[in-house]
Design a protein around this motif. Structure first.
Motif, short mmCIF file in Angstrom:
data_model
loop_
_atom_site.label_atom_id
_atom_site.label_comp_id
_atom_site.label_asym_id
_atom_site.label_seq_id
_atom_site.Cartn_x
_atom_site.Cartn_y
_atom_site.Cartn_z
N UNK A 16 0.83 -1.19 0.00
CA UNK A 16 0.00 0.00 0.00
C UNK A 16 0.88 1.25 0.00
N UNK A 17 1.96 1.21 0.75
CA UNK A 17 2.88 2.35 0.79
C UNK A 17 3.43 2.68 -0.59
N UNK A 18 3.87 1.66 -1.32
CA UNK A 18 4.39 1.89 -2.67
C UNK A 18 3.29 2.34 -3.61
N UNK A 19 2.08 1.82 -3.43
CA UNK A 19 0.96 2.24 -4.27
C UNK A 19 0.69 3.72 -4.05
N UNK A 20 0.65 4.16 -2.79
CA UNK A 20 0.40 5.57 -2.48
C UNK A 20 1.50 6.45 -3.07
N UNK A 21 2.75 5.99 -2.95
CA UNK A 21 3.86 6.76 -3.50
C UNK A 21 3.73 6.85 -5.04
N UNK A 22 3.36 5.75 -5.66
CA UNK A 22 3.16 5.72 -7.12
C UNK A 22 2.07 6.70 -7.52
N UNK A 23 1.01 6.81 -6.74
CA UNK A 23 -0.13 7.67 -7.07
C UNK A 23 0.14 9.15 -6.84
N UNK A 24 1.29 9.50 -6.26
CA UNK A 24 1.65 10.90 -6.10
C UNK A 24 1.82 11.56 -7.47
N UNK A 25 2.20 10.77 -8.46
CA UNK A 25 2.31 11.24 -9.83
C UNK A 25 1.20 10.54 -10.61
N UNK A 26 0.25 11.29 -11.15
CA UNK A 26 -0.88 10.64 -11.84
C UNK A 26 -0.43 9.74 -12.99
N UNK A 27 -1.07 8.60 -13.07
CA UNK A 27 -0.81 7.69 -14.18
C UNK A 27 -2.14 7.48 -14.91
N UNK A 28 -2.06 7.01 -16.10
CA UNK A 28 -3.28 6.80 -16.87
C UNK A 28 -3.23 5.45 -17.56
N UNK A 29 -4.39 4.88 -17.73
CA UNK A 29 -4.52 3.64 -18.47
C UNK A 29 -4.41 3.97 -19.94
N UNK A 30 -3.77 3.10 -20.70
CA UNK A 30 -3.67 3.33 -22.14
C UNK A 30 -5.05 3.36 -22.75
N UNK A 31 -5.26 4.33 -23.61
CA UNK A 31 -6.56 4.46 -24.27
C UNK A 31 -6.73 3.35 -25.30
N UNK A 32 -7.95 2.83 -25.38
CA UNK A 32 -8.29 1.82 -26.37
C UNK A 32 -8.85 2.55 -27.58
N UNK A 33 -8.25 2.36 -28.75
CA UNK A 33 -8.77 3.03 -29.95
C UNK A 33 -10.25 2.69 -30.18
#
Length: 135
Positions: free
Chosen positions: A31-48
């Motif tokens: 959970x700690x690493x997940x929270x740290x990862x979420x400090x910078x927004x990420x996005x799911x690849x868009x499906x054409x």
């Protein structure tokens, strides 16, 4: 039997990952690493858009034609397939959904009749018809 190789957490680079971010699928360990990862927004690849309504694999179905003269010739099918009006109409997501519903229906004729109630489908069939009449 050999187990699958463990992937390292891409956040701390130390522990084995147990999870994947639901948005970008990056592996993380806690959970700690997940929270740290979420400090910078990420996005799911868009499906054409063309993949959103990808047709299911074609299943051969028996078909019956009462009047053989209504079967289109190869040249007519090619004209429809190359018509810019038909191609543009097929970009409409509502039309794509209607066509998929017809294709995947157990009762194609009934689903076709329902689709004819939608403006997008009626306009599409008009464009196909106009292409045939211009031959």
């Amino acid at each position: 039997m050999v187990g699958a190789a463990k992937k390292k957490c891409k956040v701390c680079e130390e522990a084995d990952s147990k999870y994947k971010c639901p948005a970008c699928l990056i592996p993380y360990c806690s959970l700690g690493c997940f929270k740290k990862h979420k400090e910078i927004p990420c996005v799911k690849e868009a499906v054409p858009a063309e993949q959103k309504f990808a047709p299911k694999p074609h299943v051969e179905r028996p078909y019956f034609v009462d009047e053989p003269s209504i079967v289109l010739q190869q040249s007519q099918l090619e004209s429809i397939a190359s018509s810019s009006e038909v191609i543009d109409a097929l970009k409409n997501e509502e039309l794509q959904k209607l066509i998929c519903k017809i294709e995947n229906s157990a009762d194609i004729e009934s689903e076709f009749d329902k689709a004819m109630e939608a403006d997008a489908f009626r306009l599409f069939t008009d464009k196909v018809g106009n292409t045939l009449f211009c031959l």
